[in-house]
Design a protein around this motif. Structure first.
Motif, PDB file in Angstrom:
ATOM      1  N   TYR A 176      -4.119  84.404  16.414  1.00 32.20           N
ATOM      2  CA  TYR A 176      -5.091  84.535  17.509  1.00 32.20           C
ATOM      3  C   TYR A 176      -5.003  85.969  18.015  1.00 32.20           C
ATOM      4  N   ALA A 177      -6.070  86.726  17.754  1.00 33.79           N
ATOM      5  CA  ALA A 177      -6.099  88.153  18.071  1.00 33.79           C
ATOM      6  C   ALA A 177      -6.518  88.353  19.527  1.00 33.79           C
ATOM      7  N   VAL A 178      -5.728  89.122  20.263  1.00 33.79           N
ATOM      8  CA  VAL A 178      -5.983  89.399  21.677  1.00 33.79           C
ATOM      9  C   VAL A 178      -6.257  90.888  21.830  1.00 33.79           C
ATOM     10  N   PRO A 179      -7.405  91.281  22.392  1.00 34.39           N
ATOM     11  CA  PRO A 179      -7.722  92.709  22.499  1.00 34.39           C
ATOM     12  C   PRO A 179      -6.700  93.468  23.328  1.00 34.39           C
ATOM     13  N   ALA A 180      -6.605  94.761  23.094  1.00 33.99           N
ATOM     14  CA  ALA A 180      -5.730  95.631  23.873  1.00 33.99           C
ATOM     15  C   ALA A 180      -6.064  95.497  25.351  1.00 33.99           C
ATOM     16  N   GLY A 181      -5.026  95.343  26.186  1.00 34.25           N
ATOM     17  CA  GLY A 181      -5.224  95.236  27.627  1.00 34.25           C
ATOM     18  C   GLY A 181      -5.529  93.839  28.122  1.00 34.25           C
ATOM     19  N   ARG A 182      -5.640  92.857  27.209  1.00 32.31           N
ATOM     20  CA  ARG A 182      -5.949  91.478  27.603  1.00 32.31           C
ATOM     21  C   ARG A 182      -4.733  90.569  27.416  1.00 32.31           C
ATOM     22  N   SER A 220      -8.549  80.707  35.543  1.00 36.22           N
ATOM     23  CA  SER A 220      -9.589  81.175  36.457  1.00 36.22           C
ATOM     24  C   SER A 220     -10.479  82.230  35.815  1.00 36.22           C
ATOM     25  N   GLN A 221     -10.117  82.663  34.623  1.00 34.38           N
ATOM     26  CA  GLN A 221     -10.911  83.653  33.903  1.00 34.38           C
ATOM     27  C   GLN A 221     -11.273  83.119  32.525  1.00 34.38           C
ATOM     28  N   HIS A 222     -12.362  83.655  31.985  1.00 32.50           N
ATOM     29  CA  HIS A 222     -12.666  83.483  30.574  1.00 32.50           C
ATOM     30  C   HIS A 222     -11.806  84.460  29.776  1.00 32.50           C
ATOM     31  N   PRO A 223     -11.696  84.277  28.456  1.00 32.96           N
ATOM     32  CA  PRO A 223     -10.860  85.199  27.672  1.00 32.96           C
ATOM     33  C   PRO A 223     -11.265  86.667  27.785  1.00 32.96           C
ATOM     34  N   ASN A 224     -12.536  86.943  28.098  1.00 28.17           N
ATOM     35  CA  ASN A 224     -12.967  88.337  28.239  1.00 28.17           C
ATOM     36  C   ASN A 224     -12.679  88.902  29.625  1.00 28.17           C
ATOM     37  N   GLY A 225     -12.046  88.111  30.494  1.00 26.07           N
ATOM     38  CA  GLY A 225     -11.649  88.582  31.811  1.00 26.07           C
ATOM     39  C   GLY A 225     -12.610  88.261  32.930  1.00 26.07           C
ATOM     40  N   THR A 226     -13.819  87.832  32.619  1.00 27.55           N
ATOM     41  CA  THR A 226     -14.771  87.507  33.678  1.00 27.55           C
ATOM     42  C   THR A 226     -14.368  86.203  34.375  1.00 27.55           C
ATOM     43  N   VAL A 244      -0.780  83.781  38.148  1.00 25.61           N
ATOM     44  CA  VAL A 244      -0.429  84.858  37.228  1.00 25.61           C
ATOM     45  C   VAL A 244      -1.663  85.738  37.029  1.00 25.61           C
ATOM     46  N   TRP A 245      -1.437  87.056  37.054  1.00 23.56           N
ATOM     47  CA  TRP A 245      -2.514  88.039  36.972  1.00 23.56           C
ATOM     48  C   TRP A 245      -2.621  88.608  35.568  1.00 23.56           C
ATOM     49  N   ASN A 246      -3.811  89.094  35.222  1.00 24.16           N
ATOM     50  CA  ASN A 246      -3.998  89.723  33.908  1.00 24.16           C
ATOM     51  C   ASN A 246      -3.549  91.186  33.897  1.00 24.16           C
ATOM     52  N   THR A 247      -3.256  91.752  35.063  1.00 29.85           N
ATOM     53  CA  THR A 247      -2.711  93.106  35.197  1.00 29.85           C
ATOM     54  C   THR A 247      -1.670  93.068  36.313  1.00 29.85           C
ATOM     55  N   PRO A 248      -0.960  94.170  36.552  1.00 30.47           N
ATOM     56  CA  PRO A 248      -0.151  94.207  37.778  1.00 30.47           C
ATOM     57  C   PRO A 248      -1.026  93.911  38.987  1.00 30.47           C
ATOM     58  N   ARG A 249      -0.494  93.130  39.899  1.00 30.24           N
ATOM     59  CA  ARG A 249      -1.303  92.658  41.014  1.00 30.24           C
ATOM     60  C   ARG A 249      -1.389  93.689  42.134  1.00 30.24           C
ATOM     61  N   GLN A 250      -2.254  93.370  43.064  1.00 31.48           N
ATOM     62  CA  GLN A 250      -2.482  94.234  44.215  1.00 31.48           C
ATOM     63  C   GLN A 250      -1.164  94.567  44.918  1.00 31.48           C
ATOM     64  N   GLY A 251      -0.997  95.837  45.280  1.00 32.21           N
ATOM     65  CA  GLY A 251       0.196  96.270  45.987  1.00 32.21           C
ATOM     66  C   GLY A 251       1.195  96.999  45.117  1.00 32.21           C
ATOM     67  N   ASN A 266      -9.301  85.604  20.649  1.00 28.39           N
ATOM     68  CA  ASN A 266      -8.548  85.022  21.765  1.00 28.39           C
ATOM     69  C   ASN A 266      -9.345  83.935  22.475  1.00 28.39           C
ATOM     70  N   GLY A 267      -8.723  82.745  22.617  1.00 28.79           N
ATOM     71  CA  GLY A 267      -9.344  81.650  23.350  1.00 28.79           C
ATOM     72  C   GLY A 267     -10.381  80.864  22.587  1.00 28.79           C
ATOM     73  N   GLN A 268     -10.639  81.214  21.330  1.00 33.88           N
ATOM     74  CA  GLN A 268     -11.681  80.553  20.547  1.00 33.88           C
ATOM     75  C   GLN A 268     -11.058  79.626  19.502  1.00 33.88           C
ATOM     76  N   PRO A 269     -11.420  78.333  19.503  1.00 28.71           N
ATOM     77  CA  PRO A 269     -10.796  77.402  18.550  1.00 28.71           C
ATOM     78  C   PRO A 269     -11.260  77.593  17.110  1.00 28.71           C
ATOM     79  N   ASP A 270     -12.457  78.144  16.910  1.00 27.03           N
ATOM     80  CA  ASP A 270     -12.980  78.311  15.554  1.00 27.03           C
ATOM     81  C   ASP A 270     -12.632  79.700  15.028  1.00 27.03           C
TER      82      ASP A 270
END
Length: 658
Positions: free
Chosen positions: A276-282, A518-524, A548-555, A126-130
């Motif tokens: 493009y493979a995206v890990p579970a939860g990402r 605002s995040q890298h593909p690993n979530g940081t 847009v959030w990577n999970t359900p947002r606050q609240g 995920n997020g890697q061109p090569d």
């Protein structure tokens, strides 16, 4: 696990009413004695087998990650036990079912089932061109059948979750042993499995987590699957979609991987599927390789029913122009609705920031409001999700559409859209590099035409830039210009305007849309996404943005919770957590400064980081209608000194005194 369901067992009194018991005969006594002896040997054997099973599944080294966390199925799939799949008994019936599914997925007009020989896959993380790995000339029919029959117990339909699991297994099994491994996973293992399942501490629990279909590695350790997307973000959700990616025709040229992509197969042309493979939860992220690169999104319709496409503006941070995203008519509808809004929580007022959403900053002089449910706003939000690679719209992953207004000299000082909980008093887990959730993508929509010297750009001070102009030179040029006369010499607005002319910046014009992460593909957090809105030097500016959030947002009840918060505070009961109506119970909260603390003379009330009301000892109490999970902050001189999280279980009428 954030999605564990707790069930309290009910104890039922099974004692039978007393009755006269018959006296056993001698023969009966002998039978009982023989049965007792037999069970004397059987029971210990059963207990020993059970102990071996428990030890293997819970304590064995094969089922622990590098941090010693349990990796058995129960630990990963939300405490819902799923037995390992058994080989079906009726192979002929299963084969017939598989052929019917495959036939429905093909586009052959004669209804023949293609042999699908010589299929190839090129895989990217995920997020890697090569690419990280590839497989060539496999018999796709056979490997799909193998995964379907031996692994999935012959379902009547292949859902996207089946396909995720099947593709993950096929690619892992056919790669070289270490291909596509992750250097960041905290789970044991190598290969694609090691990337798809990043481990318990790095896998956010999304709303569809319980629908994931795990694989099992050679040690029978549970492995969560990746989900797969095209380079342009289209998620692979069906066999037909996968085959369409591989079939090369005049409309879908293999323009991004050269001649190696094309394989002659009898009378058909097949293209190596770029996955493009995206890990579970990402979440999916585009993988730009160079500035100016184009990403065509024919699956996403924008303004006037035109296909959306992206052009890369910058690589660090990842910034894209988004063409045909919205129209002038839509922008006018958004502005008109925002100007008519009278509800205090949504009307346009001074912009605020922070985890609580209610902080006023002297260097953020723009005004903003929210459109959470208007027809045009909802249409734009759904379009945004499609462009970002979501295959469905998820309301809990987005803030409302924020409408922004900038008048002469107003600006928004540089900041991150990624939220940091500085007080550590909130229940929400914002650490998106682990199991937490935060804003990962922003789409900015400009609604006003501004000239090259009118200001209003969006500047990224930490971004890579080819500009070589010195800041002092830019300030001198600004002061000598006609537009520079509106700024006070030495002010932060003047300094920021100069930075806008020496750093990477995006100039607004009507109907222009820009995407950045605002995040890298690993979530940081991506610190280079630090950005600001440059002062307006002529006229005014309207804009809108969607976070847009990577999970359900606050609240939201499904949002990730801090583990240490759970430990320090008593968790709500299972019955309350599972009550879907709880978060919709309205609470009337009153905030009042009773004048006992002199340090609170300049207190202000914020909803999250959005200014709400002055709360000095001479100010009237502030009464608000609010709901569970809403965070209200008391700030003095811009610093949060108290936070209150609303919970209807404390009563529908609540009072807070400072």
């Amino acid at each position: 696990d954030a999605r564990t369901d707790t069930i309290t067992p009910t104890i039922v009194n099974m004692t039978a009413p007393k009755a006269t018991q018959p006296t056993p005969t001698a023969a009966t006594k002998k039978t009982i004695a023989r049965s007792f002896v037999a069970w004397w040997f059987v029971v210990p054997c059963l207990l020993a087998l059970a102990a071996i099973h428990v030890n293997f599944n819970s304590n064995g080294d094969a089922n622990t990650d590098s941090n010693g966390n349990s990796r058995n199925l129960d630990a990963v799939v939300g405490q819902h036990h799923i037995a390992p799949r058994q080989q079906p008994k009726d192979e002929a019936q299963c084969k017939s079912r598989f052929d019917a599914i495959l036939a429905a997925a093909t586009t052959n007009s004669n209804g023949a089932i293609p042999k699908l020989q010589n299929a190839s896959f090129i895989v990217h993380q995920n997020g890697q061109p090569d690419e990280c790995g590839s497989i060539r000339d496999i018999n796709l029919h056979d490997v799909l059948w193998d995964a379907y029959y031996y692994h999935h117990d012959c379902p009547t339909t292949i859902t996207k979750y089946h396909l995720d699991s099947m593709l993950t297994k096929i690619l892992h099994d056919h790669f070289m042993s270490d291909a596509c491994s992750s250097t960041e996973s905290d789970a044991a293992g190598i290969g694609l499995y090691h990337f798809c399942d990043m481990g318990i501490s790095k896998t956010p629990i999304l709303t569809d987590h319980d629908k994931l279909i795990p694989n099992y590695d050679s040690n029978q350790m549970v492995v969560l699957p990746c989900h797969f997307h095209s380079r342009e973000g289209l998620r692979v959700t069906s066999l037909k979609g996968l085959l369409d990616m591989m079939h090369q025709d005049d409309e879908h040229e293999a323009s991004h991987c050269g001649d190696d992509c094309t394989i002659q197969n009898n009378n058909n042309k097949w293209t190596a599927a770029q996955l493009y493979a995206v890990p579970a939860g990402r979440v999916f992220m585009f993988a730009p390789k160079y500035i100016g690169e184009i990403f065509q999104l024919p699956h996403v319709k924008g303004s006037d029913d035109q296909n959306i496409y992206l052009q890369v503006l910058n690589l660090q941070p990842r910034v894209f122009d988004v063409f045909h995203f919205f129209s002038r008519q839509e922008s006018q509808e958004l502005v008109d609705r925002s100007m008519q809004e009278t509800r205090d929580a949504y009307r346009i007022k001074r912009s605020t920031t922070g985890a609580s959403g209610h902080n006023v900053n002297s260097r953020r002089t723009s005004e903003s409001g929210f459109d959470t449910s208007g027809a045009t706003a909802m249409k734009v939000k759904r379009r945004c999700f499609a462009a970002l690679g979501f295959d469905e719209y998820i309301e809990s992953h987005a803030d409302g559409l924020q409408i922004l207004r900038y008048n002469l000299t107003t600006a928004y000082n540089s900041h991150l859209d990624w939220i940091e909980d500085e007080t550590k008093q909130l229940e929400h887990d914002f650490e998106s590099g682990g199991k937490g959730g935060n804003r990962f993508a922003t789409i900015l929509m400009y609604m006003t035409d501004l000239g090259p010297y009118d200001g209003g750009e969006t500047v990224f001070p930490r971004a890579e830039s080819n500009t070589t102009k010195d800041l002092a030179v830019a300030i001198d040029e600004l002061r000598a210009s006609e537009q520079g006369n509106v700024l006070r010499h030495g002010s932060w607005e003047e300094s920021m305007t100069a930075k806008c002319r020496t750093k990477f910046a995006v100039r607004p014009h009507s109907s222009r849309a820009v995407l950045f992460y605002s995040q890298h593909p690993n979530g940081t957090v991506d610190q280079s996404s630090f950005h600001g809105a440059c002062p307006i030097l002529s006229g005014d500016k309207y804009a809108a943005n969607l976070w847009v959030w990577n999970t359900p947002r606050q609240g939201y009840s499904e949002a990730p919770k801090r583990a240490d918060y759970k430990n320090k505070n008593k968790s709500p009961s299972a019955n309350d957590d599972n009550n879907n109506n709880a978060k919709h119970v309205k609470v009337t909260a009153v905030f009042e400064n009773i004048g006992k603390d002199p340090n609170m003379r300049e207190a202000k009330l914020y909803y999250q980081d959005t200014f709400w009301a002055n709360l000095g000892p001479d100010d009237a109490p502030s009464s608000v209608n609010t709901y569970r999970g809403h965070v209200w902050n008391i700030k003095v001189n811009g610093q949060t000194v108290k936070s209150h999280v609303i919970d209807e279980r404390n009563g529908i009428n609540q009072r807070y005194e400072i």
